[in-house]
Design an enzyme around this catalytic site. Structure first.
Site, PDB file in Angstrom:
ATOM      1  N   GLY A  41       2.159   2.127  10.875  1.00 33.28           N
ATOM      2  CA  GLY A  41       3.349   3.011  10.362  1.00 33.28           C
ATOM      3  C   GLY A  41       4.175   3.641  12.068  1.00 33.28           C
ATOM      4  N   HIS A  56      -9.510   1.833   4.775  1.00 28.83           N
ATOM      5  CA  HIS A  56      -8.077   2.181   5.064  1.00 28.83           C
ATOM      6  C   HIS A  56      -8.432   3.364   5.867  1.00 28.83           C
ATOM      7  CE1 HIS A  56      -4.016   2.685   6.261  1.00 28.83           C
ATOM      8  NE2 HIS A  56      -3.762   1.381   5.853  1.00 28.83           N
ATOM      9  N   LYS A 107       0.731   4.742   0.215  1.00 31.22           N
ATOM     10  CA  LYS A 107      -0.299   5.530   0.437  1.00 31.22           C
ATOM     11  C   LYS A 107       0.404   6.842  -0.608  1.00 31.22           C
ATOM     12  CE  LYS A 107      -0.072   3.275   4.702  1.00 31.22           C
ATOM     13  NZ  LYS A 107      -0.075   3.474   5.921  1.00 31.22           N
ATOM     14  N   SER A 113       2.720  -2.402  10.602  1.00 27.05           N
ATOM     15  CA  SER A 113       3.734  -2.526  10.564  1.00 27.05           C
ATOM     16  C   SER A 113       4.639  -4.061  10.500  1.00 27.05           C
ATOM     17  CB  SER A 113       4.839  -2.149  12.182  1.00 27.05           C
ATOM     18  OG  SER A 113       4.219  -1.263  12.302  1.00 27.05           O
ATOM     19  N   GLU A 173      -6.800   5.189   7.497  1.00 33.16           N
ATOM     20  CA  GLU A 173      -6.642   6.893   7.237  1.00 33.16           C
ATOM     21  C   GLU A 173      -8.008   7.689   6.703  1.00 33.16           C
ATOM     22  OE1 GLU A 173      -2.851   5.812   5.654  1.00 33.16           O
ATOM     23  OE2 GLU A 173      -1.780   5.211   7.740  1.00 33.16           O
ATOM     24  N   GLU A 192      -6.435  -4.609  10.125  1.00 31.57           N
ATOM     25  CA  GLU A 192      -4.612  -3.003  10.694  1.00 31.57           C
ATOM     26  C   GLU A 192      -5.255  -2.155  11.690  1.00 31.57           C
ATOM     27  OE1 GLU A 192      -2.573  -2.024   6.407  1.00 31.57           O
ATOM     28  OE2 GLU A 192      -4.586  -0.912   7.076  1.00 31.57           O
ATOM     29  N   ASN A 225       0.843  -1.150   0.364  1.00 34.00           N
ATOM     30  CA  ASN A 225      -0.169   0.046  -0.350  1.00 34.00           C
ATOM     31  C   ASN A 225       1.209   1.179  -0.256  1.00 34.00           C
ATOM     32  OD1 ASN A 225      -1.653   1.490   0.188  1.00 34.00           O
ATOM     33  ND2 ASN A 225      -2.376   0.968   3.075  1.00 34.00           N
TER      34      ASN A 225
HETATM   35  P1  PGA Z   1       2.480   0.302   7.533  1.00 31.01           P
HETATM   36  O1  PGA Z   1       1.113   0.534   6.757  1.00 31.01           O
HETATM   37  O2  PGA Z   1       2.999  -1.097   7.413  1.00 31.01           O
HETATM   38  O3  PGA Z   1       3.288   1.249   7.459  1.00 31.01           O
HETATM   39  O4  PGA Z   1       2.863  -0.385   8.595  1.00 31.01           O
HETATM   40  C1  PGA Z   1       0.213  -0.491   7.119  1.00 31.01           C
HETATM   41  C2  PGA Z   1      -1.177  -0.070   6.366  1.00 31.01           C
HETATM   42  O5  PGA Z   1      -1.563   1.636   6.524  1.00 31.01           O
HETATM   43  O6  PGA Z   1      -1.948  -0.481   5.357  1.00 31.01           O
END
Ligand code: PGA
Length: 247
Positions: A167, A92, A8, A206, A94, A161, A6
């Site tokens: 992150g 997601h 982003k 992560s 976010e 998630e 992903n």
């Molecule tokens: P990350 O993000 O691996 O940077 O923690 C995962 C995601 O948001 O899909």
């Protein structure tokens, strides 16, 4: 197993070399693990061209719930399909947090994506406060039940998630991952019957080269949704290899 990157809001045309490297990776491990990457809208067409004829699946990270119309700045599911996307990530955290997307919004987007011929990856996950107050399972149950559109099991993937793991470098214990994925599996089989057993449930948050083997070995974890560690081949390849090793 499916390992989906992903990106982003990352990636310029200069990064298409990374897409080409992912395509090689996908071909190398074809049969053992599926490899996909959700890229920004601006890179969809070029990334789809790089992946053409390879096992790499290119997708998007969101879509509007309508097919077309007066929605300045938005991108519809048929547009994504037209640009070469095969799937889109939806819901997601976010977007749920920063764009205020509700479960009903995610469901409407899922319906639009499916109608346009896309596969969907629906994301669910609790915040740290929700986990600390014992509400994680209830939150994920509500999100899953309310965000899912009616569709064939084959076109649906779920990503669990935990918001606090995204992150941050922090991950849940394998027991917590097992418990949540088990809960998601029962919800899927309640709704899809035996077809619910084949819906892939990804873990995200992560995931990296050091923890992928352990997380991917957990019951009902059939892959990963990978953010930060999907931005370079060096970080992404060991995760794909870990998944391939587990078959
Ligand atoms: P990350 O993000 O691996 O940077 O923690 C995962 C995601 O948001 O899909």
């Amino acid at each position: 197993m499916l390992i989906a990157g992903n990106w982003k809001m990352n990636g310029l045309r200069a990064d298409l070399d990374v897409v080409r490297q992912f395509a090689d990776l996908a071909d190398t491990h074809k049969g053992a693990v599926d490899v996909a990457v959700g890229v920004p809208h601006t890179l969809l067409q070029a990334a789809a061209e790089c992946a053409d004829g390879t096992a790499l699946r290119i997708g998007a990270q969101d879509c509007h719930h309508e097919e077309s119309g007066a929605h300045t700045g938005c991108v519809s599911a048929p547009m994504l399909r037209d640009a070469g996307a095969r799937f889109t990530i939806l819901g997601h955290s976010e977007r749920r947090q920063h764009q205020g997307e509700s479960d009903a919004d995610v469901k409407a987007k899922a319906e639009a994506a499916l109608a346009a011929g896309l596969e969907i990856i629906i994301c669910v996950g609790e915040t740290e406060a929700e986990r600390d107050t014992g509400k994680a399972e209830a939150v994920v149950t509500r999100q899953l039940t309310a965000s899912l559109a009616a569709c064939e099991a084959e076109r649906l993937t779920i990503a669990y998630e935990p918001v606090w793991a995204i992150g941050t470098g922090r991950t849940p214990t394998v027991d917590d991952v097992a418990a949540m994925h088990g809960r998601i599996r029962s919800l899927l089989t309640e709704r899809w019957g035996s077809g619910g057993k084949d819906i892939l449930i990804l873990y995200g948050g992560s995931m990296n080269a050091s923890n992928a083997g352990e997380l991917l070995a957990v019951d009902n974890v059939e892959g990963g949704l990978v953010g930060g560690a999907s931005l370079t081949e060096k970080a992404f390849a060991p995760i794909v290899e870990a998944a391939a090793g587990l078959g």
